[in-house]
Design a protein around this motif. Structure first.
Motif, PDB file in Angstrom:
ATOM      1  N   GLU A  51       0.771   3.779  -3.221  1.00 39.99           N
ATOM      2  CA  GLU A  51      -0.005   4.943  -3.322  1.00 39.99           C
ATOM      3  C   GLU A  51       0.768   6.055  -3.835  1.00 39.99           C
ATOM      4  O   GLU A  51       0.111   6.986  -4.458  1.00 39.99           O
ATOM      5  CB  GLU A  51      -0.310   5.090  -1.724  1.00 39.99           C
TER       6      GLU A  51
ATOM      7  N   LYS B  22       6.197  12.032   0.122  1.00 37.49           N
ATOM      8  CA  LYS B  22       5.889  11.408  -1.109  1.00 37.49           C
ATOM      9  C   LYS B  22       4.843  11.893  -2.023  1.00 37.49           C
ATOM     10  O   LYS B  22       4.573  11.822  -2.897  1.00 37.49           O
ATOM     11  CB  LYS B  22       5.132   9.963  -0.878  1.00 37.49           C
TER      12      LYS B  22
ATOM     13  N   ARG C 210      -5.633   7.813   5.318  1.00 37.83           N
ATOM     14  CA  ARG C 210      -4.752   6.562   5.008  1.00 37.83           C
ATOM     15  C   ARG C 210      -3.779   6.478   6.293  1.00 37.83           C
ATOM     16  O   ARG C 210      -3.816   5.304   6.867  1.00 37.83           O
ATOM     17  CB  ARG C 210      -4.493   6.300   3.827  1.00 37.83           C
ATOM     18  N   HIS C 211      -3.097   7.429   6.357  1.00 39.37           N
ATOM     19  CA  HIS C 211      -1.908   7.239   7.132  1.00 39.37           C
ATOM     20  C   HIS C 211      -2.264   7.905   8.864  1.00 39.37           C
ATOM     21  O   HIS C 211      -1.696   7.100   9.643  1.00 39.37           O
ATOM     22  CB  HIS C 211      -0.833   8.024   6.558  1.00 39.37           C
TER      23      HIS C 211
ATOM     24  N   LEU D  28       1.752  12.943  -1.083  1.00 40.44           N
ATOM     25  CA  LEU D  28       0.457  12.202  -1.284  1.00 40.44           C
ATOM     26  C   LEU D  28      -0.679  13.533  -0.911  1.00 40.44           C
ATOM     27  O   LEU D  28      -0.267  14.311  -0.380  1.00 40.44           O
ATOM     28  CB  LEU D  28       0.072  11.399  -0.133  1.00 40.44           C
TER      29      LEU D  28
ATOM     30  N   ARG E 269       0.822  -1.169   0.066  1.00 45.41           N
ATOM     31  CA  ARG E 269       0.034   0.041   0.067  1.00 45.41           C
ATOM     32  C   ARG E 269       0.747   1.237   0.104  1.00 45.41           C
ATOM     33  O   ARG E 269       0.767   2.350  -0.863  1.00 45.41           O
ATOM     34  CB  ARG E 269      -0.828  -0.100   1.251  1.00 45.41           C
ATOM     35  N   GLN E 270       1.788   1.228   0.754  1.00 45.86           N
ATOM     36  CA  GLN E 270       2.709   2.488   0.854  1.00 45.86           C
ATOM     37  C   GLN E 270       3.475   2.579  -0.476  1.00 45.86           C
ATOM     38  O   GLN E 270       3.867   3.695  -0.512  1.00 45.86           O
ATOM     39  CB  GLN E 270       3.567   2.300   2.206  1.00 45.86           C
ATOM     40  N   LEU E 271       3.837   1.522  -1.003  1.00 42.72           N
ATOM     41  CA  LEU E 271       4.587   1.945  -2.341  1.00 42.72           C
ATOM     42  C   LEU E 271       3.608   2.328  -3.235  1.00 42.72           C
ATOM     43  O   LEU E 271       3.934   3.262  -4.101  1.00 42.72           O
ATOM     44  CB  LEU E 271       5.052   0.359  -2.711  1.00 42.72           C
TER      45      LEU E 271
END
Ligand SMILES: Nc1ncnc2c1ncn2[C@@H]1O[C@H](COP(=O)(O)OP(=O)(O)OP(=O)(O)O)[C@@H](O)[C@H]1O
Ligand SMILES: Nc1ncnc2c1ncn2[C@@H]1O[C@H](COP(=O)(O)OP(=O)(O)OP(=O)(O)O)[C@@H](O)[C@H]1O
Ligand SMILES: [Mg+2]
Ligand SMILES: [Mg+2]
Lengths: 522, 592, 288, 306
Positions: free
Chosen positions: B125, D211, D221-222, D213, B121-123
């Motif tokens: 996203e 990243k 999500r996080h 996002l 998921r972390q990759l």
């Protein structure tokens, strides 16, 4: 027949709400004010009252006959009366019902009412299962023999506990009969959804032709009175069973449209303060009299929005035997103080006032507390749940003073004796009893017995006088301070029809289900 | 070879300030640098010199609410779009830059991955956030990225969570994440500090590969001059928030201009030739009065699982380790990540239950009462591997260092203050930093606080678990000197745990090499370094990067498989290695 | 050194306008409670003849009765002032004790796993599953109802939730490495618990403590209603609301003013608590 | 998992046993005499003793408790003293309504509370944050009776969107759930804000930002799954708190749940009903806690069921 309103219309359904659950519809057990009148519509007894009044009339009995010594009552039963299950009711059922209610296994809270019937003691002690004093003469005749003359016996034959039940149904359901009631009444049970709704349906075979008027009554359970009133205003329900909530009383009475739908009437109720006559300093009659004089009853009535009238004697005004001439103790602070001083309490004393914790009782207690403080009595209030107050009252050293509101006395039947026995007589002054003032006057007990032995209906007036005298003596000893007699304010929807007194019927609360009708059918 | 290339990132006169209790303080002042396409720029320098702050400033991720950019410009060049000034951008605009154009690998691999989201998921996203790829395609790209960082079984790893991976693997996942989008610029803040030499070699190799293949520009922040020499095209040396020198890697190493650079390079430990290298000493004689003696130490962690929640597997973290440390002696414990070094240390410090015997100062630790244990504890102090995690974040560092003194009722309040201030100075911190909180320090500074704390009680034995790994070389040298000085003064013994073979070679008297919970080779420093006998020892020594760009290794031989696991089923005890004496106490395990 | 940060806390607290407002409100409430006899000319229990309409309705706020009168014709402002005494004891003292017990139990159970921990937590689970109201009724039957009994009951009943939450946090905190570090320097368990773990629990404690004020003040009213605790005519903010809540349309002031008082007290403590949390959290340094 | 469940169920059973023992003992010590209530005011002392014997209330405590326990194991909770029906039947008929209300209330408080807490944490220190804080305290401080009646008045009587009390469709459920939920929402909002602020400071949030996002992805999500963890643990605790409010809310909305049953039973010392309701609510609380513990590992994979 005579009791039928010529304007009444047949049919229609109404909705009534209650806050509390309906416990049981078994006539031998039900003793709450909501199920009391519901049971009256499902079952019948030998006797009943004319709708909206306290006048006795034969019901399942066609006629009755009292022996001259007042110890034998013979009832002739009506023919063709059928239980909801279709079977005809006979004298055997009457006997069975009385055997059942007095049997300790039934655990009826009303068994004590039948104490005058011959053989009661054996049944109560478990030595017999049948009352020897009740005999079935023929299928339509039943004879009662008493151990003593009992002037209240016809009333006893009208209370729910003596209502007739069919043996086969009782045996079928056992302890659950109260959830599956079968009687001879104007309505029969159609649906019972626990905690939500009870539906009554017209008994088409009801022996009293032309009754009931309504096809269906729905009781909705668990409704907060304020919300019930909102629903009434919206036209969703017809009668808020718990009456007009105090918080809304002013609003309703200020609105002419709503006020027009309120019916006011008397009630067989007295609110009083008991003083424990075995506990110092209330063992001194002067102290008790002082308390009687200290309470500003008009003020108390004012804080409950004038929904009562000040009282000066145990009996309520609509009860036979009520003495209009009696003046009671006046509100007189100076005199009260003087009496206290005479009793050796010039500086007052400290005590406790027990009260049940539902509005408006704590408020009333606080008003009384302030009045007592004015003559130096510092009463601290113990506002407790009903069961705890009752427990304290039944303990000889439990409660010096109790405000009776919310727990006691609405009469079981409209007879002056009903205000004496358990709550003022020696019989009630026992641990766990209901005579919370622990007042026991043997002379008065004897007088009461004498009055109750006056069975002859012709002597009713004389008997009432005797009772008046008894209560006058009681007031001289002042174990109570009577405060007020509550008035009933029943509200109804605009479509409800019937005489006003059906809505403040002294024995059918909130309304007489059998005789009311709705105006908007056909 | 780089100057001709186009510039991609241009930083001019960057100033970063942090707000403290007494006003603002600049931690980066007037920094200017240029990064060209495809270039690797290394930023080295003293710990606390503002390296991390600089990289965070580029990303516009400075810690809130304390830090802010107080002056300067950060310009990102782009052929198509022209220049973008990063300092003025809001979150929304920055979002398009981050990950996509500039990616970053953080200094703390342990905490930088979200514990509740799967690796996959972390990759995916970030791929999905910046491209219009379908989920399936994003997944494929994520797998490719994982394969690129040499993570085995990439596909099934996607379903795993960070805590199920070892530290080295986590760091590689971080790198994969940063590289999946093929950013123009990659900022890697100490990407290998937490890793042991073998994994470090792999990660560096990987960065180089990727750069070769994709032309990414890399800013590599590190204090390890070996890594700098191995990787850098150009080097920037920082100190006190300022740049002290800039130049090509070869030039810097060969002809350092600034005094500080020279100092730095001089301090770099080198195998066989480190500055601090001390003479070998013969300590065997004192064996009878050993400070600590460990005999047949076992530490096992039970893993619960299965149908009835019973123990069905065990981590054999330490399997029959025996050694002793004499007063005045330094025993180094080396080995790969997960081989049980920290666990051994913790057993010695009384932090994990163990079986076997640990004798400290002549007293067996098991079977001691509470008070006695407290007394023994005074003599054994530990410096933890992770400096941030081992300091209470809510206490001032001055209080933290004073705490051991308070607990053992040593010295008056005034004296304590003085002692703490002295300790601070000795580890290279200033006395006024006593009032700060741990988070207000850089990684290296925090470690110095930990060292000061361990020294406070003047213990007989100090367990130093990777204590100098996070320090820049000059401080590292100072700290090593300090340790040695203390040893001379008070006869302190050290159990020195490290993956940095050069440092080990510099400080230790004896060396023990651990592999999978057991010691495979042990002997004096000279025996182990000059004559390594076990193949694993040889490999470790080989993996050390040499701080000389001229001797850059072309390619580091990769391990083909993952490190074998110390986790075993119940009843399957690992085979016990027999140590063979090759003379003079040089013990070597027979090869299996 | 230890003395210094504490002095700083006060200073920094006073520098924050929101915290200052909070302190001011608390000061007003405490002052009102203490100075009640001098602040009002009425007796809190006096049922005044002119305090009711002829029909027995309470009077709305007026120049005479600033906040109106209640259903017995007593001055509401006076009752709220005197009621502050009761409500402060309940909301601050009883709630504080509950918080203390909960924190102690939670911290102990979370830190010392083993049998102490499991015994404490099973006991907590038991208490949580056990109907508090019933305990209250029984206590009322055994003891003479009084304010201190109700305070005790509230403390006995309310610690459970806090204990559970604190337990969870403590168990994860005690896994942190800095706690291990403390152990190696020989720190005793109490020292670790109070100096190192407790400060980290502060945000949670503040949230639970401030929210607990309203809940306990209202709970007191329920208990009084059941006959345990302060008995009429003693005023408390909770029982003023409870006695009058059905009248909230007919006489809204009877519910609104005591409700506002509870809210203000809870908010005030929250403002102070929030400020304290920021001040005591070093990572928040630099936040205005 | 199964082993874990087994152990937890045994633990829960022990807790329930403890609850039943303590409750039974407390009720035994209560001064109010249930037999008097049954026998009525005209009963003679002999009748009272007779009934006491029949109900077994003359037996020593241990015997009474043993009888209760043995019949409990066969699913028999006895008969109500006042209502005279099977307690099991009374509870079973009312339990679904209460459970439904509880689920509704939990959903409401989660929806309202988490949203409020989330917004407050993001807008930390702003006017929005301050007003949300005030709102959450209003929710916690407002008496439920008043809240319920107000909602009823506005949304049912005035606007007619929902029925005025009753039970049956989802429209009946909305207002009572909301009334109960508002209180909890205040708590959740505060908890959520506190834990969210903490999570937003974590390194992995910084990673997510690095990243590039979207804000929504970072938050939901996080941050959210990490922040919600302590909140999940609250749900089990909540059920216990709800038991207090359920009486008021059920009566305002005419909701046929066990709250009203319990209340009437307490007023009249109807011991079998009090016992039954106590055990049922204890079950609910224990189950709630179990559920919260079982959910936790799904949100945070580091948590192991142990
Ligand atoms: N949150 C903060 N609040 C206040 N000061 C801080 C904060 N974070 C870092 N600092 C200070 O900023 C300075 C620069 O720190 P930075 O993390 O950039 O150092 P670094 O060069 O990365 O060091 P290292 O190699 O040790 O990681 C240090 O002096 C540190 O004390
Ligand atoms: N609490 C624990 N429960 C289960 N396994 C553990 C625990 N602590 C450590 N281990 C395992 O024990 C083994 C040894 O760990 P240890 O921390 O001692 O390694 P190390 O040699 O210090 O590695 P590094 O260089 O990465 O710090 C590892 O496989 C680790 O996963
Ligand atoms: Mg750094
Ligand atoms: Mg380690």
């Amino acid at each position: 027949e005579d009791t039928i309103d010529p304007n009444a219309k047949q049919g229609g359904a109404i909705t009534i709400t209650y806050k509390d659950d309906v416990a049981t519809l078994d006539p031998a057990i039900g003793y709450d004010w909501q199920n009391w009148s519901m049971i009256k519509s499902l079952f019948d007894g030998l006797m009943d009252y004319e709708p909206g009044t306290t006048n006795l009339k034969p019901d399942l009995a066609e006629s009755y006959d009292i022996s001259p010594d007042g110890k034998t009552f013979t009832f002739k039963l009506r023919h063709g009366v059928k239980f909801h299950n279709g079977r005809e009711m006979t004298a055997d059922d009457v006997k069975y019902s009385l055997d059942r209610v007095t049997n300790p296994k039934t655990q009826s809270p009303g068994a004590g009412f039948f104490g005058s019937i011959k053989g009661y003691d054996d049944v109560a002690a478990g030595k017999a299962t049948s009352l020897s004093g009740v005999t079935v003469v023929d299928p339509y005749t039943v004879k009662f023999e008493l151990t003593r003359p009992d002037a209240t016996f016809l009333h006893v034959m009208a209370i729910n506990f003596s209502h007739v039940v069919p043996k086969e149904e009782v045996e079928k359901y056992g302890a659950d009969f109260g959830k599956h009631p079968v009687g001879t009444g104007a309505f029969k049970l159609a649906e019972w959804t626990l905690g939500q709704r009870i539906v009554f349906e017209r008994n088409a075979d009801y022996w009293h032709k032309g009754l009931p008027h309504l096809d269906k009554i729905t009781f909705e359970i668990g409704q907060e009175p304020i919300v019930a009133l909102l629903r009434l205003q919206k036209g969703e329900i017809d009668v808020p069973g718990d009456g007009i909530p105090p918080a809304k009383f002013q609003e309703v009475m200020a609105d002419p449209e709503q006020k027009a739908r309120v019916v006011e009437g008397g009630q067989l109720h007295t609110g009083y303060v008991t003083m424990n006559t075995t506990m110092a300093p209330f063992d001194n009659v002067k102290v008790r009299q002082a308390v009687n004089m200290a309470i500003n009853k008009a003020r108390v009535v004012q804080i409950i929005n004038n929904r009562a009238v000040p009282a000066n004697q145990p009996l309520p005004p609509s009860m036979p035997g009520y003495d209009k001439e009696f003046k009671g103790y006046p509100y007189d602070v100076a005199k009260a103080k003087a009496l206290l001083a005479e009793a050796g309490h010039a500086d007052g004393f400290e005590t406790q006032l027990f009260v049940m914790n539902t509005d408006p009782n704590p408020r009333i207690a606080q008003a009384i507390q302030q009045d007592l403080a004015a003559i130096g009595i510092k009463a601290s209030i113990q506002s407790l749940a009903q069961a705890n107050v009752i427990a304290a009252g039944g303990d000889k050293a439990g409660a010096p003073m109790i405000w009776s509101g919310g727990m006691a006395w609405i009469a079981d039947f409209p007879d002056p004796s009903n205000f004496y026995g358990p709550i003022l007589g020696c019989a009630g002054a026992v641990p766990g009893g209901w005579n919370w003032s622990w007042y026991c006057n043997k002379d008065l007990d004897a007088k009461a017995a004498e009055a109750d032995a006056m069975v002859d209906p012709a002597k009713a007036g004389e008997r009432d006088k005797m009772w008046s005298a008894i209560y006058e003596k009681v007031m001289a000893d002042a174990p109570w301070a009577p405060v007020f007699n509550e008035q009933r304010f029943t509200m109804k929807s605009a479509r409800m029809g019937g005489a006003d007194n059906l809505y403040v019927d002294p024995v059918h609360i909130p309304i007489n289900y059998d005789n009311v009708y709705v105006k908007d059918v056909q | 070879m780089t100057s001709a290339r186009e510039t991609i990132l241009d930083i001019a006169n960057l100033c970063v300030s942090v707000r403290g209790e007494d006003g603002e303080r600049e931690v980066v002042s007037g920094l200017s640098l240029r990064l060209s396409r495809g270039e690797t720029l290394c930023i080295a320098g003293e710990s606390g010199s503002g390296k991390s702050m600089t990289s965070l400033a580029i990303m516009q991720l400075l810690p809130q609410p304390a830090a802010r950019i107080s002056a300067g410009t950060i310009r990102l060049h782009d052929k198509g779009l022209g220049d973008t000034e990063l300092t003025g951008l809001n979150e929304r605009q920055m979002r398009r830059i981050r990950g996509n154009r500039i990616a970053m690998i953080f200094q703390e691999p342990m905490t930088s991955l979200n514990p509740v989201l799967s690796i996959g998921r972390q990759l995916t996203e970030s791929i999905e956030a910046h491209t219009s790829l379908s989920p399936a395609e994003a997944r494929r790209r994520a797998i490719d990225a994982l394969k690129a960082v040499r993570i085995s079984e990439a596909e099934s790893r996607l379903k795993q969570f960070p805590h199920e991976l070892s530290g080295g693997m986590r760091q590689r996942v971080m790198i994969a994440m940063a590289l999946a989008l093929e950013p123009d610029v990659l900022i890697a803040d100490e990407p290998t500090t937490a890793l042991d030499v073998t994994v470090q070699g792999e990660v560096l190799e990987l960065l180089r590969d990727l750069q070769r293949e994709r032309g990414t520009s890399v800013i590599l922040i590190t204090h390890d001059m070996g890594v700098v020499a191995e990787m850098a095209d150009r080097v920037i040396i920082m100190r006190h928030g300022r740049m002290v020198e800039e130049g090509k890697a070869a030039d810097i190493f060969a002809r350092p201009q600034a005094a500080y650079t020279r100092e730095l390079l001089a301090a770099v430990p080198r195998i066989g030739a480190g500055v601090g290298r001390q003479e070998s000493r013969d300590t065997e004689a004192a064996a009878s009065a050993n400070v600590a003696e460990v005999k047949d130490l076992h530490v096992r962690f039970d893993l619960h699982g299965g149908f009835f929640g019973r123990v069905n597997r065990r981590v054999h973290a330490v399997e029959g380790v025996s050694f002793s440390i004499a007063p005045n002696e330094t025993l180094a414990l080396v080995g790969e990540s997960g081989c049980g070094k920290s666990t051994t240390a913790k057993a010695l410090a009384g932090l994990v239950p163990y079986s076997g015997d640990i004798v400290v100062g002549g007293r067996n630790l098991s079977g001691l009462g509470r008070d006695e244990r407290k007394a023994v504890r005074r003599d054994v102090q530990m410096i933890f591997q992770d400096p941030f995690a081992s300091l209470d974040p809510r206490m001032r560092v001055g209080d933290l260092v004073a705490e051991p003194l308070v607990i053992h009722g040593i010295a008056s309040k005034e004296e304590r203050r003085e002692r703490v201030a002295a300790l601070f100075e000795r580890v290279g911190l200033t006395a006024d930093q006593m009032e700060l909180y741990p988070h207000e320090f850089s990684g290296g500074q925090r470690q110095r606080v930990c060292i000061a704390r361990a020294l406070a009680l003047r213990p007989k034995l100090i367990i130093a678990d990777e204590s100098v790994s996070a320090l820049d070389v000059s401080v590292q040298a100072r700290v090593l000197d300090l340790l040695k000085e203390l040893q001379r003064e008070f006869g302190v013994a050290y159990l020195f745990i490290s993956h940095d073979m050069a440092v080990v070679e510099n400080i230790s008297d004896r060396v023990a090499v651990m592999y999978l919970g057991q010691i495979v080779e042990m002997g004096t420093r000279d025996q182990v370094f000059t004559n390594p006998r076990h193949p694993y020892t040889k490999r470790l020594i080989e993996a050390v990067p040499v701080p000389d760009p001229a001797r850059r290794r072309s390619r580091f031989a990769r391990l083909e498989q993952e490190i074998p696991s110390a986790t075993r089923k119940i009843g399957e005890a690992p085979m016990k290695l027999i140590l063979q004496d090759f003379g003079n106490g040089h013990l070597v395990a027979a090869e299996a | 050194m230890p003395g210094k940060p504490r002095a700083g806390v006060w200073r920094r607290l006073l520098q924050r306008p929101l915290a200052l407002i909070g302190l001011l409100i608390v000061a007003i409430v405490v002052g009102g409670a203490i100075l009640a006899p001098w602040l009002t000319g009425y007796d809190p229990n006096e049922q005044m003849f002119d305090g009711l309409t002829i029909e027995g309705s309470p009077l709305p706020p007026s120049a005479h009765f600033w906040l109106g009168t209640d259903l017995l014709g007593r001055d509401l402002l006076t009752r709220i002032l005197y009621g502050a005494r009761t409500s402060l004891i309940i909301g601050v003292v009883a709630n504080g004790v509950a918080l203390l017990i909960g924190t102690l139990v939670g911290v102990t159970a979370g830190y010392f796993r083993g049998w102490i921990g499991s015994v404490l937590m099973r006991f907590t689970d038991l208490m949580m599953a056990f109907p508090a109201l019933l305990l209250a009724i029984c206590l009322a039957a055994v003891f003479q109802p009084s304010l201190w009994i109700v305070a005790m009951v509230i403390a006995l009943v309310n610690w459970v939730q806090t204990a559970r939450v604190i337990y969870t946090e403590t168990s994860s905190l005690s896994e942190r490495e800095f706690i291990d570090a403390e152990r190696t320097i020989g720190a005793s368990a109490p020292r670790i618990l109070f100096r190192h773990i407790l400060p980290h629990l502060l945000p949670t404690i503040i949230v639970w403590g401030t929210l607990g004020i309203s809940t306990t003040v209202l709970l007191e009213a329920t208990l009084s209603f059941l006959g345990i605790g302060v008995q009429p005519p003693t005023a408390s903010w909770g029982n003023i609301i409870f006695e009058n809540q059905t009248y909230f349309q007919a006489a809204p002031w009877l519910v609104f003013f005591p409700g506002a008082a509870i809210l203000a007290l809870a908010l005030a403590f929250n403002l102070i608590g929030d400020a304290l949390r920021d001040i005591l959290d070093p990572t928040q340094r630099g936040r205005a | 998992m199964i082993a874990y469940l087994g152990r937890r169920i045994i633990q829960s059973a022990l807790i329930l046993l403890g609850v039943s023992l303590i409750t039974f003992a407390l009720l035994y010590l209560l001064p109010a005499d249930p037999v008097r209530q049954i026998a009525g005011r005209s009963a003679t002392p002999e009748t009272v003793e007779n009934i006491r014997r029949q109900l077994g209330l003359d037996q020593p405590f241990v015997v009474q408790y043993w009888h209760y326990l043995t019949s409990l194991l066969s699913g028999d909770l006895g008969r109500s003293y006042i209502q005279r029906s099977q307690v099991t039947e009374l509870i079973v008929s009312r339990l679904p309504a209460s459970l439904l209300l509880m689920v509704g209330a939990i959903l409401c408080e989660l929806a309202i509370g988490l949203t409020m807490g989330l917004i407050a944490a993001i807008k930390r220190g702003t006017a929005t944050d301050q007003s949300l804080m005030v709102a959450s305290f209003v929710g916690v401080s407002a008496p439920q009776f008043v809240v319920g009646l107000l909602l009823l008045y506005v949304f049912a009587v005035r606007l007619g969107w929902f029925p005025i009390g009753g039970y049956g469709t989802w429209r009946h459920l909305v207002l009572p759930s909301l009334t109960m939920g508002i209180l909890g929402a205040g708590w959740y909002a505060r908890m959520m804000r506190s834990s969210m602020i903490d999570v937003l400071r974590q390194d992995y949030v910084r990673t997510a930002r690095a990243k590039g996002l979207a804000r929504r992805a970072i938050l939901f999500r996080h941050a959210l799954p990490n922040a919600i963890l302590p909140v999940i643990a609250m749900i089990g605790i909540d059920i216990g708190i709800f038991m207090g409010g359920i009486v008021v809310v059920e009566s305002v909305f005419g909701w046929p749940g066990i709250g009203q049953l319990a209340w009437q039973a307490i007023q009249r010392v109807d011991i079998p009903i009090i016992m039954g309701v106590t055990l049922v609510s204890a079950c609910a609380i224990v189950l709630g806690n179990l559920l919260a513990d079982i959910i936790a590992p799904f949100i945070d994979p580091r948590i192991k069921l142990r």
